[in-house]
Design a protein around this motif. Structure first.
Motif, PDB file in Angstrom:
ATOM      1  N   VAL A  66     -26.367 -62.114  90.495  1.00  0.00           N
ATOM      2  CA  VAL A  66     -25.677 -61.276  89.516  1.00  0.00           C
ATOM      3  C   VAL A  66     -24.974 -62.116  88.460  1.00  0.00           C
ATOM      4  CG1 VAL A  66     -23.877 -59.549  89.210  1.00  0.00           C
ATOM      5  CG2 VAL A  66     -25.412 -59.406  91.180  1.00  0.00           C
ATOM      6  N   LEU A  67     -24.072 -62.982  88.846  1.00  0.00           N
ATOM      7  CA  LEU A  67     -23.308 -63.791  87.896  1.00  0.00           C
ATOM      8  C   LEU A  67     -23.978 -65.150  87.743  1.00  0.00           C
ATOM      9  CD1 LEU A  67     -19.657 -62.898  88.950  1.00  0.00           C
ATOM     10  CD2 LEU A  67     -21.014 -61.948  87.079  1.00  0.00           C
ATOM     11  N   SER A  68     -25.155 -65.153  87.158  1.00  0.00           N
ATOM     12  CA  SER A  68     -25.865 -66.421  86.979  1.00  0.00           C
ATOM     13  C   SER A  68     -26.983 -66.231  85.956  1.00  0.00           C
ATOM     14  CB  SER A  68     -26.466 -66.912  88.301  1.00  0.00           C
ATOM     15  OG  SER A  68     -27.534 -66.067  88.702  1.00  0.00           O
ATOM     16  N   SER A 124     -39.948 -54.838  91.571  1.00  0.00           N
ATOM     17  CA  SER A 124     -38.837 -54.771  90.627  1.00  0.00           C
ATOM     18  C   SER A 124     -38.251 -56.156  90.436  1.00  0.00           C
ATOM     19  CB  SER A 124     -37.752 -53.800  91.110  1.00  0.00           C
ATOM     20  OG  SER A 124     -37.088 -54.326  92.248  1.00  0.00           O
ATOM     21  N   VAL A 125     -37.469 -56.329  89.354  1.00  0.00           N
ATOM     22  CA  VAL A 125     -36.769 -57.581  89.059  1.00  0.00           C
ATOM     23  C   VAL A 125     -35.338 -57.232  88.666  1.00  0.00           C
ATOM     24  CG1 VAL A 125     -36.620 -59.587  87.543  1.00  0.00           C
ATOM     25  CG2 VAL A 125     -38.858 -58.792  88.340  1.00  0.00           C
ATOM     26  N   SER A 126     -34.392 -57.934  89.282  1.00  0.00           N
ATOM     27  CA  SER A 126     -32.980 -57.728  88.972  1.00  0.00           C
ATOM     28  C   SER A 126     -32.442 -58.968  88.270  1.00  0.00           C
ATOM     29  CB  SER A 126     -32.189 -57.460  90.252  1.00  0.00           C
ATOM     30  OG  SER A 126     -30.806 -57.370  89.987  1.00  0.00           O
ATOM     31  N   VAL A 127     -31.925 -58.786  87.023  1.00  0.00           N
ATOM     32  CA  VAL A 127     -31.376 -59.880  86.222  1.00  0.00           C
ATOM     33  C   VAL A 127     -29.976 -59.494  85.763  1.00  0.00           C
ATOM     34  CG1 VAL A 127     -31.678 -61.329  84.182  1.00  0.00           C
ATOM     35  CG2 VAL A 127     -33.684 -60.530  85.447  1.00  0.00           C
ATOM     36  N   LEU A 128     -28.994 -60.359  86.068  1.00  0.00           N
ATOM     37  CA  LEU A 128     -27.604 -60.116  85.673  1.00  0.00           C
ATOM     38  C   LEU A 128     -27.112 -58.741  86.125  1.00  0.00           C
ATOM     39  CD1 LEU A 128     -27.582 -61.673  82.078  1.00  0.00           C
ATOM     40  CD2 LEU A 128     -26.413 -62.540  84.119  1.00  0.00           C
ATOM     41  N   GLY A 129     -27.551 -58.330  87.308  1.00  0.00           N
ATOM     42  CA  GLY A 129     -27.111 -57.071  87.877  1.00  0.00           C
ATOM     43  C   GLY A 129     -27.906 -55.861  87.441  1.00  0.00           C
ATOM     44  N   LYS A 130     -28.794 -55.990  86.481  1.00  0.00           N
ATOM     45  CA  LYS A 130     -29.602 -54.859  86.027  1.00  0.00           C
ATOM     46  C   LYS A 130     -30.967 -54.909  86.702  1.00  0.00           C
ATOM     47  CE  LYS A 130     -31.594 -52.587  81.988  1.00  0.00           C
ATOM     48  NZ  LYS A 130     -31.260 -51.259  82.533  1.00  0.00           N
ATOM     49  N   GLN A 164     -45.358 -56.326  96.543  1.00  0.00           N
ATOM     50  CA  GLN A 164     -44.543 -55.151  96.839  1.00  0.00           C
ATOM     51  C   GLN A 164     -43.064 -55.501  97.048  1.00  0.00           C
ATOM     52  OE1 GLN A 164     -47.202 -55.987  98.780  1.00  0.00           O
ATOM     53  NE2 GLN A 164     -46.332 -56.808 100.670  1.00  0.00           N
ATOM     54  N   ASP A 165     -42.647 -56.718  96.680  1.00  0.00           N
ATOM     55  CA  ASP A 165     -41.275 -57.174  96.908  1.00  0.00           C
ATOM     56  C   ASP A 165     -40.365 -56.888  95.719  1.00  0.00           C
ATOM     57  OD1 ASP A 165     -41.893 -58.079  99.418  1.00  0.00           O
ATOM     58  OD2 ASP A 165     -42.185 -60.170  98.814  1.00  0.00           O
ATOM     59  N   ASP A 166     -39.062 -56.849  96.009  1.00  0.00           N
ATOM     60  CA  ASP A 166     -38.028 -56.763  94.985  1.00  0.00           C
ATOM     61  C   ASP A 166     -37.499 -58.166  94.720  1.00  0.00           C
ATOM     62  OD1 ASP A 166     -37.599 -53.751  94.615  1.00  0.00           O
ATOM     63  OD2 ASP A 166     -37.452 -53.961  96.790  1.00  0.00           O
ATOM     64  N   VAL A 167     -37.543 -58.589  93.456  1.00  0.00           N
ATOM     65  CA  VAL A 167     -37.110 -59.936  93.069  1.00  0.00           C
ATOM     66  C   VAL A 167     -35.684 -59.863  92.529  1.00  0.00           C
ATOM     67  CG1 VAL A 167     -37.578 -61.894  91.562  1.00  0.00           C
ATOM     68  CG2 VAL A 167     -39.478 -60.592  92.555  1.00  0.00           C
ATOM     69  N   ILE A 168     -34.853 -60.764  93.015  1.00  0.00           N
ATOM     70  CA  ILE A 168     -33.441 -60.737  92.642  1.00  0.00           C
ATOM     71  C   ILE A 168     -33.018 -62.103  92.107  1.00  0.00           C
ATOM     72  CG2 ILE A 168     -31.076 -60.458  93.486  1.00  0.00           C
ATOM     73  CD1 ILE A 168     -32.134 -58.510  95.540  1.00  0.00           C
ATOM     74  N   GLN A 177     -34.978 -63.722  96.678  1.00  0.00           N
ATOM     75  CA  GLN A 177     -33.945 -64.156  95.741  1.00  0.00           C
ATOM     76  C   GLN A 177     -34.215 -65.583  95.274  1.00  0.00           C
ATOM     77  OE1 GLN A 177     -29.457 -63.231  95.943  1.00  0.00           O
ATOM     78  NE2 GLN A 177     -29.616 -65.198  96.986  1.00  0.00           N
ATOM     79  N   TRP A 178     -34.144 -65.779  93.956  1.00  0.00           N
ATOM     80  CA  TRP A 178     -34.324 -67.091  93.339  1.00  0.00           C
ATOM     81  C   TRP A 178     -33.090 -67.939  93.620  1.00  0.00           C
ATOM     82  CZ3 TRP A 178     -38.074 -69.942  91.363  1.00  0.00           C
ATOM     83  CH2 TRP A 178     -37.786 -70.959  90.467  1.00  0.00           C
ATOM     84  N   ILE A 179     -33.303 -69.162  94.124  1.00  0.00           N
ATOM     85  CA  ILE A 179     -32.177 -70.007  94.547  1.00  0.00           C
ATOM     86  C   ILE A 179     -31.535 -70.773  93.395  1.00  0.00           C
ATOM     87  CG2 ILE A 179     -31.493 -71.922  96.036  1.00  0.00           C
ATOM     88  CD1 ILE A 179     -33.683 -71.042  97.973  1.00  0.00           C
ATOM     89  N   PRO A 180     -32.271 -71.497  92.563  1.00  0.00           N
ATOM     90  CA  PRO A 180     -31.618 -72.294  91.514  1.00  0.00           C
ATOM     91  C   PRO A 180     -30.939 -71.417  90.472  1.00  0.00           C
ATOM     92  CG  PRO A 180     -33.902 -72.976  91.856  1.00  0.00           C
ATOM     93  CD  PRO A 180     -33.732 -71.673  92.554  1.00  0.00           C
ATOM     94  N   ASP A 181     -29.989 -71.983  89.774  1.00  0.00           N
ATOM     95  CA  ASP A 181     -29.360 -71.289  88.652  1.00  0.00           C
ATOM     96  C   ASP A 181     -29.043 -72.314  87.578  1.00  0.00           C
ATOM     97  OD1 ASP A 181     -26.617 -72.405  88.961  1.00  0.00           O
ATOM     98  OD2 ASP A 181     -26.608 -71.229  90.814  1.00  0.00           O
TER      99      ASP A 181
END
Length: 499
Positions: free
Chosen positions: A173-175, A192-198, A166-170, A45-49
């Motif tokens: 959600v609200l950022s 995979s990459v998850s952006v804004l919940g998608k 092989q990781d899932d990047v997140i 999970q990416w920390i900064p927003d």
């Protein structure tokens, strides 16, 4: 009171209430990921927003209030997420950027001072251009999404702190965010990459998102993030694949000073550490995730080990004969244990893990384990045996070479000619030792005398040049057995050599 407006390209996304509920419906997403938990992929999970409500994103260290004047850098691209409604005195927007408004979020201008805000200040949104994908300090890792939400993060070596292939990047959600993906490679593959919940796991779909306005504001740099990479299907674990980015990753790391006797450098880490490393050798029946959960349950939950950082992963180590000659590589499980001090607590945990492996290793698919520690000089049976074996090998090689030289199979290279000696004063001529050789009786030697190679001026009187007075008759004597010189210092009446 006036409101300053700049001609700007602001793209506002008003998310409907239904869309918001769809984003917040995480139970379905959690179920999907829990069912896929059999693989050994991690969630990074990416920390900064770039959220408006994050006070660390403002130069004054606080979220602007109704009396403040808000300023965004006019020449910087930015994607800002706004979760609620805010009052401002004025707002200066960037030339090229976007504001993503959550459902019900927005801005309004007060006609006077905000009673709870004071006189108000001019506050500026920080610059996020320098935040890099390959900075290990900007990521959090967890084995499951539940752990990610509960804050149960995993420690990893620097290469594996950044998303592996092989990781899932997140991204939260609200950022929103902005990340520089520049690297030495053209692409950065992930699962995979998850952006804004998608969640994007289709390469074509995510490529389309990257080319959109939001994608260009959030991702920038020379390398393109690609999704759809297969997850790790090997129960024993998979190599992260970030070794190609090692120098790029380590350029973002500053190593501190250490107080331990013998620092260790784990595979995939940028800095030497004080602690312990357990190297686990395994068979096909080994399961990395089960072993990770076992260590967490048996040891990391104990009060004495609550300060321990433990990272576990599969690494590929090069094999070297005598520590010098490479002859292949082998996969191993590397367990890095840090305690933030001299490494004594790490050594205690390493010994506990080793005891558990000795007792139950065969049931876990483990064939053996080695320990390296920093609190004591390295001393092990394997090291002593290796030194003895190396010495015997060197001695054997020397004996073989000497035997080959003596048999003529191997020839020594010719020695370079000696430099000429400086001229010395002439000395009186000394008689040659060959003058002490008397006439040789062929019959005494039971055969013909071996005269060696032919000398055109020796042993063949008929080939001597016809030069008168070249030799005096007193110093040369010719007989039927050859030619010899007369030694004036030799008295044949005193000593007689008999063959």
């Amino acid at each position: 009171m006036t409101v300053t407006r700049l001609e700007s390209k602001v793209k506002a996304f008003f998310l409907s209430l239904a869309q918001t509920f769809k984003m917040l419906k995480m139970s379905q997403v959690l179920l999907i990921f829990c069912l896929a938990g059999a693989t050994n992929a991690l969630y990074k999970q990416w920390i900064p927003d770039t959220n408006y409500e994050n006070k660390t994103n403002w130069d004054k260290g606080d979220v602007p209030c109704g009396s403040d004047r808000v300023q965004f850098s006019s020449q910087r691209k930015v994607s800002v997420f706004v979760e609620t409604t805010h009052a401002v005195q004025e707002m200066m927007l960037p030339v090229d950027g976007e504001i993503i408004l959550n459902s019900g979020a927005g801005f309004y201008v007060l006609s006077g001072q905000d009673p709870g805000c004071g006189a108000g200040v001019r506050t500026k949104f920080k610059d996020f251009e320098s935040l890099r994908w390959f900075n290990p300090a900007l990521w959090q890792a967890a084995a499951t999404l539940n752990d990610l939400q509960d804050g149960h993060f995993l420690f990893s070596v620097h290469e594996e702190s950044v998303p592996c292939q092989q990781d899932d990047v997140i991204f939260k959600v609200l950022s929103s965010f902005r990340v520089d993906t520049s690297s030495s490679q053209t692409t950065i593959p992930v699962k995979s990459v998850s952006v804004l919940g998608k969640v994007f796991d289709s390469r074509s779909e995510f490529s389309e998102y990257l080319s959109s306005g939001s994608g260009q504001f959030q991702f920038h740099g020379s390398s393109a993030v690609t999704v759809g990479n297969p997850g790790c299907q090997d129960p024993t674990g998979c190599d992260c694949g970030n070794s190609v980015h090692h120098e790029h990753i380590c350029s973002a790391i500053t190593c501190g000073s250490l107080s331990c006797k013998k620092p260790l450098l784990p595979v995939g880490h940028c800095c030497e550490v004080c602690g312990a490393i357990v190297t686990v050798h395994y068979t096909d029946g080994f399961k990395l995730q089960n072993f990770r959960e076992r260590i967490r349950h048996l040891f990391l939950s104990l009060p004495q080990y609550e300060s321990i950082q433990l990272g576990m992963s599969k690494v590929v180590k090069p094999q070297r004969l005598m520590g010098i000659i490479p002859f292949g590589s082998s996969p191993e499980i590397q367990v890095v244990i840090l305690d933030g001090e001299t490494g004594k607590l790490s050594q205690a945990l390493a010994q506990d893990i080793l005891k558990d492996i000795k007792s139950h290793g065969s049931k876990l698919g483990i064939t053996g384990a080695d320990i390296q520690t920093t609190s004591e000089p390295e001393s092990s049976v394997g090291t002593v045996v290796g030194a003895v074996f190396g010495t015997l090998l060197v001695i054997t090689l020397i004996v073989i070479v000497v035997a080959l030289i003596r048999k003529g199979v191997v020839q020594m290279p010719p020695m370079p000619p000696m430099p000429p000696m400086p001229s010395m004063p002439s000395l009186p001529s000394m008689p040659s030792l060959s003058l002490f050789r008397r006439n040789t009786n062929v019959s005494d030697l039971n055969g013909a005398t071996d005269h060696g190679f032919d000398n055109p001026i020796f042993d063949k009187p008929d080939m001597l040049p016809d030069m008168p007075n070249l030799y005096g008759t007193d110093s040369i004597s010719m007989t039927q057995t050859g030619v010899h010189f007369v030694n004036p210092a030799y008295d044949e009446n005193e000593i007689d050599f008999t063959v």
